[in-house]
Write a protein that holds these residues in place. Structure first.
Motif, PDB file in Angstrom:
ATOM      1  N   GLY A 128       2.804  85.769   5.573  1.00 41.28           N
ATOM      2  CA  GLY A 128       4.060  86.570   4.979  1.00 41.28           C
ATOM      3  C   GLY A 128       4.823  85.847   4.202  1.00 41.28           C
ATOM      4  N   ILE A 129       5.122  84.539   4.921  1.00 37.92           N
ATOM      5  CA  ILE A 129       5.921  83.497   4.028  1.00 37.92           C
ATOM      6  C   ILE A 129       5.443  82.816   2.973  1.00 37.92           C
ATOM      7  CG2 ILE A 129       7.169  81.241   4.783  1.00 37.92           C
ATOM      8  CD1 ILE A 129       7.262  81.836   7.701  1.00 37.92           C
ATOM      9  N   ILE A 130       4.251  82.556   2.846  1.00 31.51           N
ATOM     10  CA  ILE A 130       3.655  82.197   1.817  1.00 31.51           C
ATOM     11  C   ILE A 130       3.555  83.068   0.783  1.00 31.51           C
ATOM     12  CG2 ILE A 130       1.490  81.397   0.595  1.00 31.51           C
ATOM     13  CD1 ILE A 130       0.682  80.176   3.297  1.00 31.51           C
ATOM     14  N   GLY A 131       3.396  84.352   1.103  1.00 27.25           N
ATOM     15  CA  GLY A 131       3.507  85.487  -0.082  1.00 27.25           C
ATOM     16  C   GLY A 131       4.745  85.582  -0.827  1.00 27.25           C
ATOM     17  N   ALA A 132       5.966  85.595   0.304  1.00 23.17           N
ATOM     18  CA  ALA A 132       7.277  85.509  -0.135  1.00 23.17           C
ATOM     19  C   ALA A 132       7.843  84.161  -1.222  1.00 23.17           C
ATOM     20  CB  ALA A 132       8.349  85.411   0.888  1.00 23.17           C
ATOM     21  N   MET A 133       7.166  83.063  -0.603  1.00 27.06           N
ATOM     22  CA  MET A 133       7.367  82.239  -1.558  1.00 27.06           C
ATOM     23  C   MET A 133       6.874  82.195  -2.943  1.00 27.06           C
ATOM     24  SD  MET A 133       6.721  79.149   1.185  1.00 27.06           S
ATOM     25  CE  MET A 133       6.876  77.842  -0.064  1.00 27.06           C
ATOM     26  N   ALA A 134       5.605  82.953  -2.804  1.00 26.00           N
ATOM     27  CA  ALA A 134       4.695  83.063  -4.061  1.00 26.00           C
ATOM     28  C   ALA A 134       5.510  84.180  -5.111  1.00 26.00           C
ATOM     29  CB  ALA A 134       3.366  83.581  -4.130  1.00 26.00           C
ATOM     30  N   ILE A 135       6.276  85.042  -4.464  1.00 26.81           N
ATOM     31  CA  ILE A 135       7.122  86.085  -5.275  1.00 26.81           C
ATOM     32  C   ILE A 135       8.209  85.167  -5.951  1.00 26.81           C
ATOM     33  CG2 ILE A 135       8.811  87.851  -5.321  1.00 26.81           C
ATOM     34  CD1 ILE A 135       7.558  88.942  -2.741  1.00 26.81           C
ATOM     35  N   VAL A 136       8.780  84.262  -5.624  1.00 26.17           N
ATOM     36  CA  VAL A 136       9.750  83.196  -6.323  1.00 26.17           C
ATOM     37  C   VAL A 136       9.105  82.563  -7.423  1.00 26.17           C
ATOM     38  CG1 VAL A 136      11.520  81.430  -6.039  1.00 26.17           C
ATOM     39  CG2 VAL A 136      10.988  83.168  -4.121  1.00 26.17           C
ATOM     40  N   ALA A 137       7.762  82.006  -7.197  1.00 24.83           N
ATOM     41  CA  ALA A 137       7.006  81.573  -8.146  1.00 24.83           C
ATOM     42  C   ALA A 137       6.774  82.173  -9.181  1.00 24.83           C
ATOM     43  CB  ALA A 137       5.744  80.896  -7.543  1.00 24.83           C
ATOM     44  N   VAL A 138       6.632  83.674  -9.016  1.00 24.13           N
ATOM     45  CA  VAL A 138       6.347  84.525 -10.151  1.00 24.13           C
ATOM     46  C   VAL A 138       7.504  85.008 -10.945  1.00 24.13           C
ATOM     47  CG1 VAL A 138       5.354  86.750 -10.726  1.00 24.13           C
ATOM     48  CG2 VAL A 138       4.093  85.041  -9.048  1.00 24.13           C
ATOM     49  N   LEU A 139       8.560  85.443  -9.918  1.00 26.07           N
ATOM     50  CA  LEU A 139       9.607  86.154 -10.704  1.00 26.07           C
ATOM     51  C   LEU A 139      10.978  85.279 -10.615  1.00 26.07           C
ATOM     52  CD1 LEU A 139       9.499  89.424  -8.634  1.00 26.07           C
ATOM     53  CD2 LEU A 139       8.539  89.036 -10.646  1.00 26.07           C
ATOM     54  N   GLY A 140      10.708  83.947 -10.180  1.00 27.02           N
ATOM     55  CA  GLY A 140      11.923  83.192 -10.280  1.00 27.02           C
ATOM     56  C   GLY A 140      13.024  83.522  -9.447  1.00 27.02           C
ATOM     57  N   MET A 141      14.202  82.991  -9.465  1.00 27.08           N
ATOM     58  CA  MET A 141      15.331  83.258  -8.579  1.00 27.08           C
ATOM     59  C   MET A 141      15.635  84.394  -8.588  1.00 27.08           C
ATOM     60  SD  MET A 141      15.205  80.667  -6.653  1.00 27.08           S
ATOM     61  CE  MET A 141      16.609  80.874  -5.769  1.00 27.08           C
ATOM     62  N   ASP A 142      15.485  85.453  -9.734  1.00 26.43           N
ATOM     63  CA  ASP A 142      15.950  86.612  -9.839  1.00 26.43           C
ATOM     64  C   ASP A 142      15.201  87.616  -9.031  1.00 26.43           C
ATOM     65  OD1 ASP A 142      17.631  86.200 -11.971  1.00 26.43           O
ATOM     66  OD2 ASP A 142      16.359  87.139 -13.632  1.00 26.43           O
ATOM     67  N   GLY A 143      13.902  87.155  -8.663  1.00 23.54           N
ATOM     68  CA  GLY A 143      13.074  88.073  -7.769  1.00 23.54           C
ATOM     69  C   GLY A 143      13.833  87.844  -6.431  1.00 23.54           C
ATOM     70  N   LEU A 144      14.526  86.898  -5.961  1.00 25.70           N
ATOM     71  CA  LEU A 144      15.124  86.501  -4.852  1.00 25.70           C
ATOM     72  C   LEU A 144      16.637  87.197  -4.752  1.00 25.70           C
ATOM     73  CD1 LEU A 144      15.225  83.482  -2.509  1.00 25.70           C
ATOM     74  CD2 LEU A 144      17.562  84.487  -3.199  1.00 25.70           C
ATOM     75  N   HIS A 145      17.504  86.884  -5.966  1.00 18.94           N
ATOM     76  CA  HIS A 145      18.881  87.332  -6.070  1.00 18.94           C
ATOM     77  C   HIS A 145      19.080  88.674  -6.373  1.00 18.94           C
ATOM     78  CE1 HIS A 145      20.280  83.209  -4.998  1.00 18.94           C
ATOM     79  NE2 HIS A 145      19.620  82.653  -6.251  1.00 18.94           N
ATOM     80  N   LEU A 146      18.221  89.191  -7.006  1.00 21.17           N
ATOM     81  CA  LEU A 146      18.316  90.572  -7.614  1.00 21.17           C
ATOM     82  C   LEU A 146      17.184  91.476  -7.003  1.00 21.17           C
ATOM     83  CD1 LEU A 146      18.483  90.150 -11.631  1.00 21.17           C
ATOM     84  CD2 LEU A 146      20.606  90.666  -9.654  1.00 21.17           C
ATOM     85  N   GLY A 147      16.089  90.791  -6.637  1.00 18.85           N
ATOM     86  CA  GLY A 147      14.932  91.769  -5.987  1.00 18.85           C
ATOM     87  C   GLY A 147      14.874  91.550  -4.760  1.00 18.85           C
ATOM     88  N   GLY A 148      15.668  90.507  -4.077  1.00 20.23           N
ATOM     89  CA  GLY A 148      15.425  90.582  -2.495  1.00 20.23           C
ATOM     90  C   GLY A 148      14.047  90.055  -2.055  1.00 20.23           C
TER      91      GLY A 148
END
Length: 251
Positions: free
Chosen positions: A103-123
């Motif tokens: 689950g942690i690796i998958g969440a890190m991969a989301i950042v790799a794909v979407l960039g920091m917008d995936g974190l700050h805007l997409g959570g």
């Protein structure tokens, strides 16, 4: 044929859970980026797209790693199977750790794909309770979803009388349908590892996460999965006649 060694099965579980989070939660994060950028609200159509993404990746993982690890990719499923005797308790901790790491690796991969917008805007697609959903209600919703999922898994993948080669499709569609129903109330997790990964990476990167809600996504799914597994086993257990006395049965 001997099953793969525990280490290989755990690696498969970790990969499967990582891809579940990347594709499923990642699609939810991407939708969050789009809606935030356009100052728009999430619609039922958006939920439908996210549900399809989860359904697709669940189907793919079942057909890909099902023969290796059983494709639990969900701690609640692993525990439900163990409670009903379909999985060894001694292997449960290793599976749970592998799933949470995935689950942690998958969440890190989301950042790799979407960039920091995936974190700050997409959570990172992190789950949270709806504005009108109470703590206990959220736990009940998660339990109901996990009950349905586990009941279906028992019937289509565990039962020896189940039709062959349908598990991926049936379970995937069930996951998609459950997300359509419960996304508004809880974010539709019914999987502690799916929630854990995005929570961890959000927290490490300074995202806005309420860990106080995390027990909802652990207790609810585990109770529901145990209930679904026990209910199915109770419905399908056949009495065994002992001796010649027809009134002497062993359940």
């Amino acid at each position: 044929m001997e099953p793969p060694v525990l280490f290989k099965r755990c690696v498969a579980e970790s990969i499967g859970t990582a891809l579940l989070v990347l594709i499923g939660a990642g699609t939810a994060a991407f939708n969050g980026v789009i809606t935030a950028s356009n100052n728009a609200a999430t619609t039922l159509a958006d939920i439908g797209v996210i549900s399809v993404a989860f359904a697709i990746v669940v189907m793919a993982m079942i057909f890909t790693i099902g023969r290796i690890s059983g494709c639990h990719i969900n701690p609640a499923v692993t525990i439900g199977l163990a409670v009903t005797g379909h999985f060894a308790w001694k292997e449960v901790p290793a599976y749970l750790i592998a799933q949470c790491v995935g689950g942690i690796i998958g969440a890190m991969a989301i950042v790799a794909v979407l960039g920091m917008d995936g974190l700050h805007l997409g959570g990172l697609g992190a789950t949270s309770l709806g504005s009108s959903t109470g703590y206990v209600q959220g736990m009940v919703v998660e339990a109901i979803a996990a009950f349905v999922l586990m009941f279906v898994i028992m019937g289509i993948a565990v039962d020896s009388d189940a039709p062959v080669n349908w598990a991926g499709l049936v379970i995937g569609l069930t996951v998609g349908g459950l997300i359509m129903l419960t996304a508004g109330a809880t974010g539709a997790s019914f999987n502690p590892a799916r929630t854990f990964g995005p929570y961890v990476i959000n927290s490490l990167a300074g995202g806005n996460i309420s860990w106080a809600q995390f027990p909802v996504y652990v207790i609810g799914p585990i109770i529901g999965a145990i209930g679904g597994a026990v209910a199915y086993k109770g419905l399908t257990t056949k009495p065994q006649v002992v001796g010649s006395d027809p009134h002497s049965v062993k359940v």
